[in-house]
Design a protein around this motif. Structure first.
Motif, PDB file in Angstrom:
ATOM      1  N   GLN A  72       2.206 -13.526   7.912  1.00  0.00           N
ATOM      2  CA  GLN A  72       1.644 -13.373   6.720  1.00  0.00           C
ATOM      3  C   GLN A  72       2.269 -12.171   5.721  1.00  0.00           C
ATOM      4  OE1 GLN A  72      -2.572 -12.637   6.892  1.00  0.00           O
ATOM      5  NE2 GLN A  72      -2.792 -14.131   8.716  1.00  0.00           N
ATOM      6  N   LEU A  73       2.756 -11.219   6.328  1.00  0.00           N
ATOM      7  CA  LEU A  73       3.346 -10.073   5.434  1.00  0.00           C
ATOM      8  C   LEU A  73       4.765 -10.299   5.125  1.00  0.00           C
ATOM      9  CD1 LEU A  73       3.319  -7.088   4.625  1.00  0.00           C
ATOM     10  CD2 LEU A  73       4.221  -6.653   6.823  1.00  0.00           C
ATOM     11  N   LEU A  74       5.579 -11.076   5.967  1.00  0.00           N
ATOM     12  CA  LEU A  74       6.927 -11.386   5.615  1.00  0.00           C
ATOM     13  C   LEU A  74       6.860 -12.853   5.023  1.00  0.00           C
ATOM     14  CD1 LEU A  74       8.500 -10.328   8.943  1.00  0.00           C
ATOM     15  CD2 LEU A  74       8.529  -9.179   6.828  1.00  0.00           C
ATOM     16  N   HIS A  75       6.033 -13.711   5.269  1.00  0.00           N
ATOM     17  CA  HIS A  75       6.213 -15.139   4.686  1.00  0.00           C
ATOM     18  C   HIS A  75       5.449 -15.132   3.463  1.00  0.00           C
ATOM     19  CE1 HIS A  75       5.327 -19.337   4.551  1.00  0.00           C
ATOM     20  NE2 HIS A  75       6.754 -19.578   4.873  1.00  0.00           N
ATOM     21  N   ASP A  76       4.067 -14.643   3.356  1.00  0.00           N
ATOM     22  CA  ASP A  76       3.414 -15.052   2.477  1.00  0.00           C
ATOM     23  C   ASP A  76       3.092 -14.154   1.329  1.00  0.00           C
ATOM     24  OD1 ASP A  76       2.548 -17.426   3.601  1.00  0.00           O
ATOM     25  OD2 ASP A  76       1.166 -16.528   4.815  1.00  0.00           O
TER      26      ASP A  76
ATOM     27  N   ALA B 271      18.855  -0.887   1.403  1.00  0.00           N
ATOM     28  CA  ALA B 271      17.851  -1.233   0.717  1.00  0.00           C
ATOM     29  C   ALA B 271      16.681  -0.562   1.767  1.00  0.00           C
ATOM     30  CB  ALA B 271      17.747  -2.792   0.864  1.00  0.00           C
ATOM     31  N   TYR B 272      15.552   0.093   0.972  1.00  0.00           N
ATOM     32  CA  TYR B 272      14.497   0.568   1.551  1.00  0.00           C
ATOM     33  C   TYR B 272      13.279  -0.086   1.302  1.00  0.00           C
ATOM     34  CZ  TYR B 272      18.356   4.279   1.924  1.00  0.00           C
ATOM     35  OH  TYR B 272      19.371   4.775   2.089  1.00  0.00           O
ATOM     36  N   ALA B 273      12.052  -0.254   2.239  1.00  0.00           N
ATOM     37  CA  ALA B 273      10.955  -0.310   1.706  1.00  0.00           C
ATOM     38  C   ALA B 273       9.951   0.517   2.771  1.00  0.00           C
ATOM     39  CB  ALA B 273      10.722  -1.955   2.185  1.00  0.00           C
ATOM     40  N   ARG B 274       9.048   0.943   2.198  1.00  0.00           N
ATOM     41  CA  ARG B 274       7.908   1.980   2.848  1.00  0.00           C
ATOM     42  C   ARG B 274       7.026   0.834   3.444  1.00  0.00           C
ATOM     43  NH1 ARG B 274       2.724   3.430   1.435  1.00  0.00           N
ATOM     44  NH2 ARG B 274       3.098   2.798  -0.673  1.00  0.00           N
ATOM     45  N   ILE B 275       6.871   1.223   4.771  1.00  0.00           N
ATOM     46  CA  ILE B 275       5.782   0.226   5.446  1.00  0.00           C
ATOM     47  C   ILE B 275       4.557   1.227   5.445  1.00  0.00           C
ATOM     48  CG2 ILE B 275       5.264  -0.568   7.766  1.00  0.00           C
ATOM     49  CD1 ILE B 275       8.114  -0.294   8.469  1.00  0.00           C
ATOM     50  N   GLU B 276       3.495   0.314   4.940  1.00  0.00           N
ATOM     51  CA  GLU B 276       2.131   0.904   4.772  1.00  0.00           C
ATOM     52  C   GLU B 276       1.367   0.164   6.244  1.00  0.00           C
ATOM     53  OE1 GLU B 276      -2.224   0.252   2.062  1.00  0.00           O
ATOM     54  OE2 GLU B 276      -0.067  -0.277   1.249  1.00  0.00           O
ATOM     55  N   ARG B 277       0.686   1.068   6.704  1.00  0.00           N
ATOM     56  CA  ARG B 277       0.061   0.795   8.079  1.00  0.00           C
ATOM     57  C   ARG B 277      -1.446   0.730   7.865  1.00  0.00           C
ATOM     58  NH1 ARG B 277       3.779  -0.069  11.986  1.00  0.00           N
ATOM     59  NH2 ARG B 277       5.977   0.839  11.573  1.00  0.00           N
ATOM     60  N   GLY B 278      -2.123   0.035   8.857  1.00  0.00           N
ATOM     61  CA  GLY B 278      -3.529  -0.045   8.758  1.00  0.00           C
ATOM     62  C   GLY B 278      -4.244   0.692   9.754  1.00  0.00           C
ATOM     63  N   THR B 279      -5.344   0.983  10.097  1.00  0.00           N
ATOM     64  CA  THR B 279      -6.082   1.839  10.839  1.00  0.00           C
ATOM     65  C   THR B 279      -5.641   1.509  12.380  1.00  0.00           C
ATOM     66  OG1 THR B 279      -7.924   0.229  11.261  1.00  0.00           O
ATOM     67  CG2 THR B 279      -8.201   2.048   9.636  1.00  0.00           C
ATOM     68  N   ASN B 280      -5.301   0.205  12.778  1.00  0.00           N
ATOM     69  CA  ASN B 280      -4.450   0.029  14.070  1.00  0.00           C
ATOM     70  C   ASN B 280      -3.100   0.194  14.126  1.00  0.00           C
ATOM     71  OD1 ASN B 280      -3.955  -2.109  12.562  1.00  0.00           O
ATOM     72  ND2 ASN B 280      -4.730  -3.694  13.945  1.00  0.00           N
ATOM     73  N   ASN B 281      -2.487   0.750  13.171  1.00  0.00           N
ATOM     74  CA  ASN B 281      -0.980   1.018  13.249  1.00  0.00           C
ATOM     75  C   ASN B 281      -0.171   0.147  12.876  1.00  0.00           C
ATOM     76  OD1 ASN B 281       0.902   3.124  13.013  1.00  0.00           O
ATOM     77  ND2 ASN B 281       1.582   2.697  14.855  1.00  0.00           N
ATOM     78  N   GLU B 282      -0.882  -1.179  12.565  1.00  0.00           N
ATOM     79  CA  GLU B 282      -0.186  -2.436  12.215  1.00  0.00           C
ATOM     80  C   GLU B 282       0.344  -2.536  10.932  1.00  0.00           C
ATOM     81  OE1 GLU B 282      -0.457  -7.092  13.473  1.00  0.00           O
ATOM     82  OE2 GLU B 282      -2.154  -6.053  13.499  1.00  0.00           O
TER      83      GLU B 282
ATOM     84  N   ALA C  12       1.482  -3.939   4.598  1.00  0.00           N
ATOM     85  CA  ALA C  12       2.243  -4.088   3.324  1.00  0.00           C
ATOM     86  C   ALA C  12       3.431  -3.455   3.630  1.00  0.00           C
ATOM     87  CB  ALA C  12       1.509  -3.531   2.076  1.00  0.00           C
ATOM     88  N   LEU C  13       4.450  -3.962   2.451  1.00  0.00           N
ATOM     89  CA  LEU C  13       5.945  -3.384   2.226  1.00  0.00           C
ATOM     90  C   LEU C  13       6.252  -3.074   1.146  1.00  0.00           C
ATOM     91  CD1 LEU C  13       7.859  -5.801   4.788  1.00  0.00           C
ATOM     92  CD2 LEU C  13       7.318  -3.557   5.345  1.00  0.00           C
TER      93      LEU C  13
END
Length: 210
Positions: free
Chosen positions: A87-91, A116-127, A130-131
């Motif tokens: 969902q993150l990469l495709h949608d 090219a840089y993108a900050r990785i936003e992680r959830g509570t389970n470290n997954e 968002a980019l």
């Protein structure tokens, strides 16, 4: 003399993108091929029709290609449509951009700056959830004494220090840590094109009289 000193240092890779060194990584050239040539900023280079056309074509074509995530099930490859990464990469890479808009922004930085840089936003389970693209000119890559890499991101008057686990870094050719700055390495060509355009504009503005 300074030109030969910088060329000598660049030969050994000190501070250059083809050498290995701790501290801040440099993606530019150690010396100019043509004396007096100046590297154009991205917004200046994009005013050259050739640069604009090449960047527009590459960025839009590549960004429009679908990006899929697969999983292996019973020895067969299947689309992992339910996976968060799919969902993150495709949608939807983030709440503000479509996948095409995200990859166009990433490719614009890659094609002009070599990184090219993108900050990785992680959830509570470290997954990853968002980019967020980061402008290459606002990011510094630092190699620490233990060999780890951190990214200094300057935004809104503040500086955020991010670990390599928090950054998606897509590199052009280089030493594997940082890509070569394309505009800086092509300064002889872009400077010549800009000077030619300036001379032509001046000539025609003067009624074709030198």
């Amino acid at each position: 003399m300074n030109r030969y000193i910088t060329s000598f240092l660049g030969w050994f890779g000190w501070g250059r993108a083809l050498g290995e060194n701790t501290g801040k990584q440099q993606s530019g050239t150690s010396s100019a091929l043509i004396e007096g040539s100046v590297a154009l900023a991205p917004d200046s280079a994009m005013q050259l029709s050739t640069v604009w056309s090449c960047v527009w074509l590459l960025a839009n074509v590549i960004a429009s290609l679908p990006l899929f995530v697969y999983t292996s099930k019973n020895g067969k490859r299947e689309l992992a449509r339910d996976a968060l990464l799919y969902q993150l990469l495709h949608d939807s890479p983030n709440s503000r951009m479509t996948p095409v808009e995200f990859w166009v922004a990433m490719l614009l930085n890659l094609l002009l700056r070599g990184n090219a840089y993108a900050r990785i936003e992680r959830g509570t389970n470290n997954e990853a959830i968002a980019l967020w693209p980061m402008t290459a000119d606002q990011v510094e890559v630092h190699v620490l004494s233990d060999g780890s890499v951190v990214y200094r991101y300057a935004i809104g008057g503040n500086v955020a220090v991010l670990s390599s686990d928090s950054v998606l870094h897509i590199k052009d050719i280089g030493n594997g840590t940082i890509g070569l700055d394309r505009l800086d390495h092509m300064r002889a060509t872009t400077s010549e094109a800009a000077n030619s355009q300036t001379a032509a504009s001046s000539l025609f503005a003067n009624g074709g009289k030198p």
